[in-house]
Design a protein around this motif. Structure first.
Motif, PDB file in Angstrom:
ATOM      1  N   GLU A   1       4.339  -5.252   7.843  1.00 31.44           N
ATOM      2  CA  GLU A   1       5.139  -6.206   7.073  1.00 31.44           C
ATOM      3  C   GLU A   1       4.204  -7.149   6.327  1.00 31.44           C
ATOM      4  OE1 GLU A   1       8.273  -9.864   8.035  1.00 31.44           O
ATOM      5  OE2 GLU A   1       7.846  -8.347   9.558  1.00 31.44           O
ATOM      6  N   GLY A   2       4.506  -7.422   5.069  1.00 28.69           N
ATOM      7  CA  GLY A   2       3.655  -8.303   4.286  1.00 28.69           C
ATOM      8  C   GLY A   2       2.494  -7.588   3.627  1.00 28.69           C
ATOM      9  N   ARG A   3       2.484  -6.243   3.679  1.00 31.63           N
ATOM     10  CA  ARG A   3       1.539  -5.370   2.978  1.00 31.63           C
ATOM     11  C   ARG A   3       0.178  -5.265   3.652  1.00 31.63           C
ATOM     12  NH1 ARG A   3       3.466  -8.447  -2.390  1.00 31.63           N
ATOM     13  NH2 ARG A   3       5.644  -7.881  -2.142  1.00 31.63           N
ATOM     14  N   GLY A   4      -0.388  -6.368   4.120  1.00 29.93           N
ATOM     15  CA  GLY A   4      -1.629  -6.281   4.867  1.00 29.93           C
ATOM     16  C   GLY A   4      -2.845  -5.904   4.050  1.00 29.93           C
ATOM     17  N   ILE A   5      -2.834  -6.183   2.742  1.00 22.07           N
ATOM     18  CA  ILE A   5      -4.016  -5.907   1.930  1.00 22.07           C
ATOM     19  C   ILE A   5      -4.971  -7.097   2.011  1.00 22.07           C
ATOM     20  CG2 ILE A   5      -2.709  -4.433   0.341  1.00 22.07           C
ATOM     21  CD1 ILE A   5      -2.841  -6.827  -1.657  1.00 22.07           C
ATOM     22  N   PHE A   6      -6.189  -6.892   1.523  1.00 20.49           N
ATOM     23  CA  PHE A   6      -7.174  -7.970   1.443  1.00 20.49           C
ATOM     24  C   PHE A   6      -7.141  -8.491   0.004  1.00 20.49           C
ATOM     25  CE2 PHE A   6      -8.488  -5.183   4.847  1.00 20.49           C
ATOM     26  CZ  PHE A   6      -8.801  -6.065   5.870  1.00 20.49           C
ATOM     27  N   PRO A   7      -6.507  -9.631  -0.243  1.00 26.74           N
ATOM     28  CA  PRO A   7      -6.237 -10.060  -1.619  1.00 26.74           C
ATOM     29  C   PRO A   7      -7.477 -10.398  -2.434  1.00 26.74           C
ATOM     30  CG  PRO A   7      -5.635 -11.780  -0.060  1.00 26.74           C
ATOM     31  CD  PRO A   7      -5.945 -10.558   0.746  1.00 26.74           C
ATOM     32  N   ASN A   8      -8.582 -10.749  -1.754  1.00 23.27           N
ATOM     33  CA  ASN A   8      -9.792 -11.137  -2.484  1.00 23.27           C
ATOM     34  C   ASN A   8     -10.742  -9.971  -2.740  1.00 23.27           C
ATOM     35  OD1 ASN A   8      -9.004 -13.881  -2.558  1.00 23.27           O
ATOM     36  ND2 ASN A   8      -9.797 -14.193  -0.493  1.00 23.27           N
ATOM     37  N   LEU A   9     -10.347  -8.780  -2.271  1.00 27.36           N
ATOM     38  CA  LEU A   9     -11.164  -7.581  -2.508  1.00 27.36           C
ATOM     39  C   LEU A   9     -10.541  -6.746  -3.616  1.00 27.36           C
ATOM     40  CD1 LEU A   9     -11.947  -6.428   1.155  1.00 27.36           C
ATOM     41  CD2 LEU A   9     -13.227  -8.017  -0.295  1.00 27.36           C
ATOM     42  N   THR A  10     -11.328  -5.879  -4.207  1.00 27.16           N
ATOM     43  CA  THR A  10     -10.822  -4.987  -5.242  1.00 27.16           C
ATOM     44  C   THR A  10     -10.008  -3.859  -4.606  1.00 27.16           C
ATOM     45  OG1 THR A  10     -12.730  -3.529  -5.189  1.00 27.16           O
ATOM     46  CG2 THR A  10     -12.856  -5.434  -6.665  1.00 27.16           C
ATOM     47  N   VAL A  11      -9.377  -3.074  -5.459  1.00 28.01           N
ATOM     48  CA  VAL A  11      -8.611  -1.920  -4.977  1.00 28.01           C
ATOM     49  C   VAL A  11      -9.526  -0.966  -4.214  1.00 28.01           C
ATOM     50  CG1 VAL A  11      -7.367   0.149  -5.714  1.00 28.01           C
ATOM     51  CG2 VAL A  11      -6.818  -2.068  -6.732  1.00 28.01           C
ATOM     52  N   ILE A  12     -10.686  -0.656  -4.778  1.00 29.52           N
ATOM     53  CA  ILE A  12     -11.610   0.272  -4.113  1.00 29.52           C
ATOM     54  C   ILE A  12     -12.097  -0.301  -2.793  1.00 29.52           C
ATOM     55  CG2 ILE A  12     -13.961   1.203  -4.238  1.00 29.52           C
ATOM     56  CD1 ILE A  12     -13.497   1.993  -7.050  1.00 29.52           C
ATOM     57  N   GLU A  13     -12.396  -1.590  -2.758  1.00 27.72           N
ATOM     58  CA  GLU A  13     -12.875  -2.201  -1.512  1.00 27.72           C
ATOM     59  C   GLU A  13     -11.787  -2.169  -0.441  1.00 27.72           C
ATOM     60  OE1 GLU A  13     -16.095  -5.349  -3.461  1.00 27.72           O
ATOM     61  OE2 GLU A  13     -13.985  -5.914  -3.218  1.00 27.72           O
ATOM     62  N   ASN A  14     -10.524  -2.350  -0.831  1.00 32.11           N
ATOM     63  CA  ASN A  14      -9.420  -2.211   0.122  1.00 32.11           C
ATOM     64  C   ASN A  14      -9.342  -0.795   0.668  1.00 32.11           C
ATOM     65  OD1 ASN A  14      -7.074  -4.411   0.616  1.00 32.11           O
ATOM     66  ND2 ASN A  14      -8.184  -4.878  -1.278  1.00 32.11           N
ATOM     67  N   LEU A  15      -9.478   0.186  -0.212  1.00 31.79           N
ATOM     68  CA  LEU A  15      -9.397   1.580   0.215  1.00 31.79           C
ATOM     69  C   LEU A  15     -10.577   1.967   1.100  1.00 31.79           C
ATOM     70  CD1 LEU A  15      -8.147   3.194  -3.114  1.00 31.79           C
ATOM     71  CD2 LEU A  15      -6.847   2.893  -0.993  1.00 31.79           C
ATOM     72  N   ARG A  16     -11.700   1.317   0.893  1.00 31.62           N
ATOM     73  CA  ARG A  16     -12.875   1.605   1.723  1.00 31.62           C
ATOM     74  C   ARG A  16     -12.581   1.326   3.205  1.00 31.62           C
ATOM     75  NH1 ARG A  16     -18.318   1.958   0.510  1.00 31.62           N
ATOM     76  NH2 ARG A  16     -17.930   1.214  -1.616  1.00 31.62           N
ATOM     77  N   MET A  17     -11.641   0.405   3.473  1.00 30.68           N
ATOM     78  CA  MET A  17     -11.298   0.074   4.851  1.00 30.68           C
ATOM     79  C   MET A  17     -10.747   1.284   5.607  1.00 30.68           C
ATOM     80  SD  MET A  17     -12.193  -3.019   5.131  1.00 30.68           S
ATOM     81  CE  MET A  17     -12.626  -4.403   4.077  1.00 30.68           C
ATOM     82  N   ALA A  18     -10.222   2.267   4.877  1.00 29.61           N
ATOM     83  CA  ALA A  18      -9.644   3.442   5.527  1.00 29.61           C
ATOM     84  C   ALA A  18     -10.706   4.408   6.030  1.00 29.61           C
ATOM     85  CB  ALA A  18      -8.707   4.164   4.562  1.00 29.61           C
ATOM     86  N   THR A  19     -11.959   4.171   5.740  1.00 26.38           N
ATOM     87  CA  THR A  19     -13.018   5.085   6.179  1.00 26.38           C
ATOM     88  C   THR A  19     -13.360   4.892   7.654  1.00 26.38           C
ATOM     89  OG1 THR A  19     -14.768   3.537   5.497  1.00 26.38           O
ATOM     90  CG2 THR A  19     -14.011   5.128   3.856  1.00 26.38           C
ATOM     91  N   TYR A  20     -12.742   3.877   8.312  1.00 23.89           N
ATOM     92  CA  TYR A  20     -13.034   3.639   9.733  1.00 23.89           C
ATOM     93  C   TYR A  20     -12.695   4.852  10.583  1.00 23.89           C
ATOM     94  CZ  TYR A  20      -8.049   3.269  10.613  1.00 23.89           C
ATOM     95  OH  TYR A  20      -6.707   3.547  10.710  1.00 23.89           O
ATOM     96  N   SER A  21     -11.777   5.681  10.090  1.00 23.18           N
ATOM     97  CA  SER A  21     -11.314   6.822  10.891  1.00 23.18           C
ATOM     98  C   SER A  21     -12.266   8.010  10.801  1.00 23.18           C
ATOM     99  CB  SER A  21      -9.924   7.253  10.420  1.00 23.18           C
ATOM    100  OG  SER A  21      -9.988   7.726   9.090  1.00 23.18           O
ATOM    101  N   GLY A  22     -13.299   7.861   9.998  1.00 21.09           N
ATOM    102  CA  GLY A  22     -14.250   8.959   9.844  1.00 21.09           C
ATOM    103  C   GLY A  22     -14.098   9.706   8.535  1.00 21.09           C
ATOM    104  N   THR A  23     -13.057   9.434   7.793  1.00 17.22           N
ATOM    105  CA  THR A  23     -12.868  10.056   6.483  1.00 17.22           C
ATOM    106  C   THR A  23     -13.842   9.427   5.494  1.00 17.22           C
ATOM    107  OG1 THR A  23     -10.515  10.264   7.002  1.00 17.22           O
ATOM    108  CG2 THR A  23     -11.161  10.638   4.714  1.00 17.22           C
ATOM    109  N   SER A  24     -14.475  10.248   4.679  1.00 15.91           N
ATOM    110  CA  SER A  24     -15.449   9.721   3.726  1.00 15.91           C
ATOM    111  C   SER A  24     -14.748   8.940   2.625  1.00 15.91           C
ATOM    112  CB  SER A  24     -16.246  10.864   3.098  1.00 15.91           C
ATOM    113  OG  SER A  24     -15.427  11.633   2.237  1.00 15.91           O
TER     114      SER A  24
END
Length: 530
Positions: free
Chosen positions: A380-403
């Motif tokens: 709820e509330g989207r949970g994005i990082f508002p001060n980061l760029t789109v790419i920097e937000n997507l980089r957070m998904a690499t924690y799972s091991g995906t490049s």
């Protein structure tokens, strides 16, 4: 599929016409509150009369608690006035307002846990006698209030050893010991069973008959509609309706605020969002599997009981979501919907029951392990990082091991609009684009289950319609989707199965069209016949 129903009938504590006095006991006039760029309250005006129980309701984030804090002096308004019995207290400290007759309870319990029930009440009674210099028997007052609230058998018990619902009643008793003229109650029925809730409603009317003014914020709509004489409805910081329970239940603006709008149409952003999403495997018209398809469900919750501290929020919840199925879990504020998602995503461990992922028991696994296993939560509330760029937000998904390369490829393939905004600061995206970014970040890990919490929050209806069109396309990729939503009309258009949760239980379940017929009664506490 027929709708299964296990909903108790609405109980009316009494029938009487609201009394409206010429001079209000509490008068809130044109109050405005801003937090930075957020308008929390926008010229809100309400009155509370002596001898009346007044309700203050509204969806999540409507501004109810902020208004309570303004009345009590915990939040300074940017404009408007607060007047208690003819005295302007807009700039007075909280203790000054308390001495003029304001008392309140809190949504989050504020009792003295190491003291007994009696001692909690005595604290308030002693303080009242101290500053007022009145001559009265403090012990006798405390005993009278304890008896009135129904706490006699628990008078000597430590509060931190009692259930949360009982502790809420102790907060009410303590507030009454200060001899208030206006009593503000924030979610007083939370944690109470049906008989306790009924007793609370009866007690509030007894207090009103004695001349007390009561302002009630509550998510239990059956309780509100039965207990209140008059109701104000807030939405996005504005009063959208005021009237008797019968008038509120029948108001189309109120129904739209709670259920969403069934209107359809087009807008520039809505059309743009639709045109900037793709189904990864197959065409846009890939059929979504029907609700009754055979095979093991991707996600199963079996007999889930869970809660916080001493109180259970969920009671025997059963949910099964098939591959490619959109399952809509609906319900009013406080029903337990978000807690259900927390159990499914490992953020809240159940006390009873099982969580299964493609048939495998994953109960007790941590949230990060479940994310790696294929359960993705869009909060709820989207949970994005508002001060980061789109790419920097997507980089957070690499924690799972995906490049990062794979994350970007999957995100931009599904949401080409984000590729165009890749270097843009996320906080400057439109609301719909921010929700797309949140979904893209989760889907980039190629989950089996997508959990969506209040997808529509803060968005215009046409944008919500567009996002649900995206949800349907994602389901076509065989992703099992469980959506928790308060606004029902939009999600019912894409759901294969729908259920309504009330008081922590799934009380209605069936086809979306069948569920739509019982929505109003479930959300607004009855059929409005009173």
């Amino acid at each position: 599929m027929p709708v299964s129903r296990a909903s108790p009938p609405v109980t009316s504590y009494r029938h009487r016409r609201p009394r409206r006095s010429d001079v209000a006991l509490l008068d809130v006039d044109q109050v405005t509150v801003r937090f930075g760029g957020l308008q929390a309250l926008d010229h809100v005006s309400i009155t509370i009369d002596a001898g009346q129980v007044t309700g203050l309701i509204g969806p999540n984030g409507a501004g109810k608690t902020t208004l309570f804090n303004v009345v009590c002096g915990l939040q300074a308004p940017n404009g408007g006035t607060v007047v208690i019995d003819g005295v302007d207290v807009t700039h007075d400290k909280p203790h000054r307002r308390a001495r003029l007759g304001i008392a309140r309870t809190f949504q989050r319990l504020e009792t003295f846990g190491t003291l007994s029930t009696r001692e909690n009440v005595l604290v308030a009674a002693e303080m009242r006698r101290g500053w007022s210099r009145e001559r009265f028997d403090v012990a006798a007052l405390a005993e009278n209030i304890i008896e009135r609230v129904g706490l006699r058998s628990l008078a000597d018990e430590r509060v931190d050893q009692l259930p949360t619902g009982t502790a809420r009643l102790i907060e009410v008793a303590r507030a009454l010991a200060s001899k208030p003229r206006v009593l503000l109650l924030d979610e007083p029925s939370s944690g109470l069973n049906d008989s306790e809730t009924h007793a609370l409603g009866s007690m509030l009317h007894e207090l009103a008959r004695d001349g007390l003014g009561v302002l009630l914020v509550e998510h239990d709509m059956s309780f509100v509609m039965a207990a209140c004489d008059y109701i104000h409805v807030l939405d996005f910081g504005r009063v959208i309706a005021s009237g008797t329970p019968k008038e509120i239940q029948r108001d189309p603006i109120v129904r739209a605020a709670y259920l969403g709008s069934s209107d359809s149409g087009a807008s520039t952003e809505a059309s743009a969002l639709r045109s900037h999403v793709r189904v990864v495997a197959g065409s846009d018209d890939v059929p979504v599997p029907a609700a009754g398809n055979a095979g093991a469900p991707t996600l199963t919750l079996e007999g889930i009981t869970a809660g916080y501290g001493l109180i259970d929020i969920l009671h025997g919840v059963d949910i099964a979501v098939q591959p490619g199925q959109v399952y809509a879990l609906l319900g009013p504020n406080g029903a337990g919907k978000s807690s259900t998602l927390k159990v499914a995503s490992g953020q809240l461990q159940p006390r009873e029951g099982k969580v299964r992922l493609v048939g495998r028991d994953v109960t007790g696994e941590s949230s990060d392990q479940l994310a790696r296993d294929g359960i993705c939560l869009v909060p709820e509330g989207r949970g994005i990082f508002p001060n980061l760029t789109v790419i920097e937000n997507l980089r957070m998904a690499t924690y799972s091991g995906t490049s990062l390369a794979q994350v970007l490829e999957r995100a931009f393939e599904r949401f080409p609009r984000l590729a165009e905004r890749r270097k843009q600061i996320a906080g400057t995206l439109s609301g719909g684009e921010q929700q797309m970014l949140s979904m893209a970040r989760g889907l980039a890990t190629d989950p089996k289950v997508l959990l969506l919490d209040e997808l529509s929050m803060g968005l215009a209806p046409l944008i919500v319609e567009s996002l649900y069109d995206i949800v349907k396309r994602i389901a076509a990729e065989r992703v099992a989707i469980l959506i928790v939503e308060q606004f029902a009309h939009e999600v019912l258009g894409v759901a294969d199965v729908a259920a309504i949760m009330l008081h922590g239980e799934v009380q209605y379940r069936g086809d979306p069209e069948d569920i739509s017929s019982v929505l109003e009664a479930a959300y607004l506490g009855g059929d409005g016949s009173r």
